[in-house]
Design an enzyme around this catalytic site. Structure first.
Site, PDB file in Angstrom:
ATOM      1  N   ASP A   1       0.859  -1.187   0.000  1.00  0.00           N
ATOM      2  CA  ASP A   1       0.000   0.000   0.000  1.00  0.00           C
ATOM      3  C   ASP A   1       0.890   1.229   0.000  1.00  0.00           C
ATOM      4  O   ASP A   1       1.795   1.343   0.845  1.00  0.00           O
ATOM      5  CB  ASP A   1      -0.906   0.013   1.235  1.00  0.00           C
ATOM      6  CG  ASP A   1      -2.005  -1.043   1.147  1.00  0.00           C
ATOM      7  OD1 ASP A   1      -2.046  -1.778   0.151  1.00  0.00           O
ATOM      8  OD2 ASP A   1      -2.803  -1.140   2.103  1.00  0.00           O
TER       9      ASP A   1
ATOM     10  N   ASP B   1     -15.304  -3.755  -0.864  1.00  0.00           N
ATOM     11  CA  ASP B   1     -14.799  -3.502   0.495  1.00  0.00           C
ATOM     12  C   ASP B   1     -15.986  -3.175   1.381  1.00  0.00           C
ATOM     13  O   ASP B   1     -16.724  -2.221   1.117  1.00  0.00           O
ATOM     14  CB  ASP B   1     -13.813  -2.337   0.475  1.00  0.00           C
ATOM     15  CG  ASP B   1     -12.754  -2.509  -0.612  1.00  0.00           C
ATOM     16  OD1 ASP B   1     -12.218  -3.628  -0.728  1.00  0.00           O
ATOM     17  OD2 ASP B   1     -12.483  -1.540  -1.344  1.00  0.00           O
TER      18      ASP B   1
END
Length: 236
Positions: free
Chosen positions: A8, A127
């Protein structure tokens, strides 16, 4: 079952968040490309990259860092975070990205996603917080249930669905196998589980389910609760 180590990116650095909270970012590497090379040396075939800055603003912010990662490894790469139009996909494709993760746009413009699946390898990112889809870097909740969105994309031609239980993401509390299986069952699409992986037992549980195509591993590696080399070996 494919194991996808995760990088990330925030301001060009490799970080991990807890439950998607940008203020919880902890830096793990100043040179993400070196980290990607380590993953490759361990046996990884795929790399999962998220442009966290891009997810919040809706455009590719860490492009140069991603380009450097790709040029220094032979890994297949999937990228998400801020991809909202075809120009962004083309730009990434031109530097070697293999699969493109569409999140926020997947709930806002299904027609666009369907069109892109005819040209590119697309993964839809679902998500969820308490079963409800979150968008825009997980900063906002939609009104859509995760299983309903998965169902809507069941015959759309997407290559994969990446499902994340946000309540578990970055918490090392164990992956939500049931949620991942539900997404796989209702969509009929190869499903990649994400969020909460703690140790080798999570990898074994997902593999033994027989329904999960892949799993994303992030903080478990960085905090050394999972031996990735061991995980790749049992996955052969």
């Amino acid at each position: 079952m494919e194991i996808l180590p995760a990088i990330d990116l925030k301001n060009g650095l490799c970080v991990r968040l807890s439950k998607g909270d940008i203020n919880s970012a902890k830096i793990y590497s100043n040179e993400p490309w070196e980290l990607a090379k380590e993953f490759e040396d361990m046996g990884a075939k795929w790399l999962h990259i998220v442009d966290l800055d891009g997810a919040f603003v809706g455009e590719s912010i860490n492009f140069k860092t991603i380009e450097k990662i790709i040029s220094n490894t032979n890994l297949k790469v999937e990228v998400g975070g801020g991809i909202r139009n075809e120009d962004a996909i083309i730009r990434y494709k031109n530097v070697g990205v293999d699969r493109f993760i569409l999140g926020s746009i997947a709930i806002k413009d299904k027609e666009f996603v369907a069109k892109m699946t005819k040209k590119y390898k697309i993964a839809v990112g679902i998500d969820a917080k308490n079963g409800i889809v979150a968008i825009e870097g997980w900063a906002k909740l939609s009104s859509k249930k995760a299983i309903d969105l998965a169902s809507e994309y069941s015959k759309c031609g997407v290559d994969a669905i990446i499902c994340t239980d946000i309540s578990k993401d970055g918490m090392l509390s164990g992956v939500n196998v049931k949620f991942s299986e539900e997404i796989a069952d209702i969509s009929g699409i190869k499903t990649i589980a994400s969020g909460g992986v703690r140790d080798i037992n999570d990898i074994i549980s997902l593999k033994n389910s027989g329904k999960i195509y892949g799993v994303i591993v992030g903080k478990a590696y960085y905090e050394k609760t999972l031996n990735l080399k061991e995980a790749f070996k049992i996955n052969i």
